[in-house]
Design an enzyme around this catalytic site. Sequence first.
Site, PDB file in Angstrom:
ATOM      1  N   ASN A  41      75.138  33.845  57.813  1.00  0.00           N
ATOM      2  CA  ASN A  41      74.928  32.575  57.113  1.00  0.00           C
ATOM      3  C   ASN A  41      75.744  31.464  57.766  1.00  0.00           C
ATOM      4  OD1 ASN A  41      77.144  34.052  55.993  1.00  0.00           O
ATOM      5  ND2 ASN A  41      77.123  32.805  54.147  1.00  0.00           N
TER       6      ASN A  41
ATOM      7  N   GLU B 192      69.670  36.044  56.600  1.00  0.00           N
ATOM      8  CA  GLU B 192      68.355  36.634  56.872  1.00  0.00           C
ATOM      9  C   GLU B 192      67.483  35.667  57.668  1.00  0.00           C
ATOM     10  OE1 GLU B 192      69.991  36.496  54.050  1.00  0.00           O
ATOM     11  OE2 GLU B 192      69.522  38.139  52.694  1.00  0.00           O
TER      12      GLU B 192
ATOM     13  N   CYS C  61      68.188  36.673  48.887  1.00  0.00           N
ATOM     14  CA  CYS C  61      67.840  35.660  47.886  1.00  0.00           C
ATOM     15  C   CYS C  61      66.317  35.480  47.869  1.00  0.00           C
ATOM     16  CB  CYS C  61      68.533  34.331  48.201  1.00  0.00           C
ATOM     17  SG  CYS C  61      67.756  33.407  49.542  1.00  0.00           S
TER      18      CYS C  61
ATOM     19  N   CYS D 297      64.710  34.093  51.047  1.00  0.00           N
ATOM     20  CA  CYS D 297      64.700  35.045  52.162  1.00  0.00           C
ATOM     21  C   CYS D 297      63.670  36.142  51.941  1.00  0.00           C
ATOM     22  CB  CYS D 297      66.091  35.618  52.372  1.00  0.00           C
ATOM     23  SG  CYS D 297      67.227  34.372  53.011  1.00  0.00           S
TER      24      CYS D 297
HETATM   25  N1  THU Z   1      73.450  34.054  51.380  1.00  0.00           N
HETATM   26  C1  THU Z   1      72.810  34.640  52.423  1.00  0.00           C
HETATM   27  O1  THU Z   1      73.148  34.417  53.601  1.00  0.00           O
HETATM   28  N2  THU Z   1      71.798  35.488  52.153  1.00  0.00           N
HETATM   29  C2  THU Z   1      71.357  35.792  50.904  1.00  0.00           C
HETATM   30  O2  THU Z   1      70.360  36.474  50.746  1.00  0.00           O
HETATM   31  C3  THU Z   1      72.120  35.337  49.737  1.00  0.00           C
HETATM   32  C4  THU Z   1      73.102  34.262  50.003  1.00  0.00           C
HETATM   33  C5  THU Z   1      74.532  33.110  51.662  1.00  0.00           C
HETATM   34  C6  THU Z   1      74.184  31.680  51.361  1.00  0.00           C
HETATM   35  C7  THU Z   1      75.564  31.080  51.159  1.00  0.00           C
HETATM   36  O3  THU Z   1      76.066  30.681  52.433  1.00  0.00           O
HETATM   37  C8  THU Z   1      76.393  32.223  50.638  1.00  0.00           C
HETATM   38  O4  THU Z   1      75.664  33.408  50.895  1.00  0.00           O
HETATM   39  C9  THU Z   1      76.683  32.140  49.145  1.00  0.00           C
HETATM   40  O5  THU Z   1      75.508  31.969  48.434  1.00  0.00           O
END
Ligand code: THU
Length: 147
Positions: free
Chosen positions: A42, A55, A95, A98
């Site tokens: 992320n 993702e 999420c 994604c």
């Molecule tokens: N995040 C992801 O990278 N993938 C997910 O499926 C859920 C959330 C990240 C987004 C943000 O930078 C951090 O996790 C907190 O939400």
Amino acid sequence: MTDKDLIKIARDAALKAYAPYSHFSVGCAIEGVDGTVVSGANMENSCYRLGVCAELSALTAAQAAFGLAGVRRIAVAGGDGSGTSLVGSSPVTPCGGCRQAILEAAQLSGTDIEILCASGDGMAVERHRISALIPHGFGPASLKDSA
Ligand code: THU
């Protein structure tokens, strides 16, 4: 590549996250049908809503490396990445946004992609298929009746 290997790549990728706002590091590893593995993490932004999930970051790399239609398996892991290895005990599932992006890859190849959802320490793992994570989803196949 074993599940454990793929999860380790996701956990290592999380250590490269840029997450100064949430302090929650997520890594994603994607294995292609040709055996190639790509990863992503992320990347947040001071304009919070512009942050990119691990993702999506990894799917972009997958498209460049072997194409979205070549995605075979995905591993995701998230937690505290402030140390030398990712920690945390709760499995991280993708999420909603994604899930939608993974559905795109799944429908391109007609594969019900498996997603390994791991905790930061890699000890807790949930296995899901994209069809279970986003039932009744709208994907490329839903556009078949377009003009
Ligand atoms: N995040 C992801 O990278 N993938 C997910 O499926 C859920 C959330 C990240 C987004 C943000 O930078 C951090 O996790 C907190 O939400």
